[in-house]
Structures are given as structure tokens and as C-alpha cells.
Design a protein around this motif. Sequence first.
Motif, short mmCIF file in Angstrom:
data_model
loop_
_atom_site.label_atom_id
_atom_site.label_comp_id
_atom_site.label_asym_id
_atom_site.label_seq_id
_atom_site.Cartn_x
_atom_site.Cartn_y
_atom_site.Cartn_z
N ARG A 116 -21.48 128.05 -21.50
CA ARG A 116 -21.33 129.45 -22.09
C ARG A 116 -20.14 130.11 -21.24
N SER A 117 -20.45 130.05 -19.98
CA SER A 117 -19.34 130.35 -19.07
C SER A 117 -17.96 130.16 -19.36
N ASP A 118 -18.02 128.72 -19.75
CA ASP A 118 -16.59 128.10 -20.01
C ASP A 118 -15.77 128.66 -21.26
N PHE A 119 -16.72 129.17 -22.23
CA PHE A 119 -16.16 129.79 -23.23
C PHE A 119 -15.67 131.32 -22.91
N LYS A 120 -16.47 131.87 -22.02
CA LYS A 120 -16.22 133.14 -21.53
C LYS A 120 -15.01 133.43 -20.67
N ARG A 121 -14.79 132.39 -19.99
CA ARG A 121 -13.74 132.61 -18.61
C ARG A 121 -12.51 132.75 -19.12
N PHE A 122 -12.06 132.15 -20.42
CA PHE A 122 -10.64 132.28 -20.75
C PHE A 122 -10.45 133.53 -21.98
N GLN A 123 -11.37 134.06 -22.11
CA GLN A 123 -11.26 135.24 -23.20
C GLN A 123 -10.61 136.25 -22.62
N PRO A 124 -9.75 137.02 -23.47
CA PRO A 124 -9.24 138.34 -22.90
C PRO A 124 -10.10 139.44 -22.30
N ALA A 125 -9.65 140.10 -21.39
CA ALA A 125 -10.58 141.00 -20.74
C ALA A 125 -10.59 142.16 -21.86
N ARG A 126 -9.41 142.49 -22.46
CA ARG A 126 -9.35 143.44 -23.42
C ARG A 126 -10.20 143.03 -24.75
N PRO A 127 -10.55 144.34 -25.57
CA PRO A 127 -11.22 143.90 -26.77
C PRO A 127 -10.33 142.93 -27.70
N HIS A 128 -10.80 142.06 -28.37
CA HIS A 128 -9.79 141.36 -29.20
C HIS A 128 -10.81 140.74 -30.38
N TRP A 129 -10.01 140.31 -31.32
CA TRP A 129 -10.71 139.61 -32.27
C TRP A 129 -10.73 138.02 -31.82
N HIS A 130 -11.94 137.46 -32.42
CA HIS A 130 -12.27 136.07 -31.98
C HIS A 130 -12.31 135.35 -33.42
N LEU A 131 -11.46 134.40 -33.63
CA LEU A 131 -11.51 133.32 -34.85
C LEU A 131 -12.58 132.18 -34.54
N VAL A 132 -13.83 132.65 -35.08
CA VAL A 132 -14.90 131.56 -34.65
C VAL A 132 -14.95 130.25 -35.58
N ARG A 133 -14.56 130.43 -36.70
CA ARG A 133 -14.35 129.20 -37.81
C ARG A 133 -13.19 129.20 -38.54
N LEU A 134 -12.54 128.23 -38.77
CA LEU A 134 -11.60 127.88 -40.03
C LEU A 134 -11.89 126.82 -40.35
N ALA A 135 -12.03 126.77 -41.75
CA ALA A 135 -12.59 125.31 -42.34
C ALA A 135 -11.61 125.58 -43.95
N THR A 136 -11.33 124.25 -44.15
CA THR A 136 -10.96 123.78 -45.53
C THR A 136 -11.88 122.79 -45.98
N ASP A 137 -12.32 122.91 -47.40
CA ASP A 137 -13.19 121.68 -47.92
C ASP A 137 -12.23 120.44 -48.20
N ALA A 138 -12.84 119.41 -47.86
CA ALA A 138 -12.13 118.26 -47.92
C ALA A 138 -11.28 117.99 -49.27
N SER A 139 -11.83 118.40 -50.48
CA SER A 139 -11.20 118.32 -51.57
C SER A 139 -10.02 119.19 -51.78
N ALA A 140 -9.55 120.13 -50.73
CA ALA A 140 -8.57 120.88 -50.81
C ALA A 140 -7.40 120.94 -49.80
N ARG A 141 -7.94 119.91 -48.78
CA ARG A 141 -6.87 119.77 -47.59
C ARG A 141 -5.52 119.38 -48.05
N GLY A 142 -4.77 119.97 -47.34
CA GLY A 142 -3.10 119.67 -47.23
C GLY A 142 -2.60 120.66 -48.48
N GLN A 143 -3.13 121.61 -48.85
CA GLN A 143 -2.71 122.50 -49.90
C GLN A 143 -2.03 123.95 -49.29
#
Length: 213
Positions: A116-143
Amino acid sequence: MAGFMAGGTGPASTADIPEIAGLLARAFDDDPELRAFVDGQERQKRLRSYLQAEACLTLDTGGVIDLYRDTDGQAVGAAVWEAPSARGMLLQTVRYGPAMLAAVGLRGLLNWLTYRSDFKRFQPARPHWHLVRLATDASARGQGIATALLRDRLDMIDQAGGIVHLEASGPSSARLYERFGFAAVGEFTLPPDTVIVAMTRPAHQHAITARHP
């Protein structure tokens, strides 16, 4: 992004969460980062439960989930964005914590506490958005679906002067985000040998269209 158009992006609601969880669970079935926390028997079922609780927590703490629907109305891409205000919302975390704990099990919990500390130590000190997940279904990749999801939300974040942070599962994934102005700020390793690249995108970036190689 006021709503969905055929073959376009739009914000999800709580009614979309089961569909989101299914899409993410399929897309992240072999994801090396999530395997450090959700592994073993009935993994796909537990992974879906974990991602559903994570999606609920995201929306309940002011975040957004963007979906990309194809021309048939099927969700083929998703981006989960944790809001700057999400940190410290203990009641919501307690509400969804048991479901997430049941999904990861003892081994996953121990790994999370360890790294957990590894994830936290590189995050900005200021309030920020966090992109938690980004995914594309296998049937639609490359589009270009991941590109569309990133471009549309980053446009809105830029208008408010927001900062964005994420963790990329390895150098190849990091290259996608570099095209949108993210820069590596550190890296760490999850078991067994997964390199996680922490990346931050500073505020007030105006040229956000992806640069194609």
C-alpha cells in the motif's frame, strides 16, 4: 458527455455497475497488478465482486465511471476515475470494505497491506483525480476506445485545472499514457515480478489530443 450516443462515451450510473463489473472482470482477467491481490480459486467470480464493490465505492465518493457503448448499445470500454474528494471518506469505505475483503482473501489483504505504501508514496500531495481502471473489451480492441475515454474526461479535468495520477502495469501500458501527457514519477514491483509505473499528469495541459507515433 451529457449522455450516450451510438458509438460514443457517456457517464455511467449505479444501474450500469453490474455491466461495468462484468466488462472489467473480463478485461482484467490476466492483469498482473490485480493478480497480486485477487488470485486463486474462483478468481473470475471474486474479481467481478471486487470490481463491482470498487465501482460502487467510486461513484459513492464523488468519482465518475465513463462507458463507451458501441452502436448496438453494448458497453465495450470503461474508465474508472476516483475524485479528489474521495480520500478520507471513511463511512463509504467501511460500507464496501467487507465485499472487497471477501474478494481478495487473506493473501490479497496481506499483499495490499505490504504494498500500500508503494502506491501512496508516488501520488501527488495536492488533491488529484486518480484513474483507477481503463479497459476495452477484447472484441473491440484496436478501435481507439481507450483513446476516446481518456480524451473526453481529460478535456473536462483540464478545464478545471485538475491533476491526474495513475499506476500503469508495465512500460508498454505506460506508453499509452505518455501520449496524453503523463510522466513517470517512480516505479515499484508487485509479486512475482510485475513492474508498476506510477505516472502523473500536471494541471493546465491544453493540448491533450494523443500524439500518435
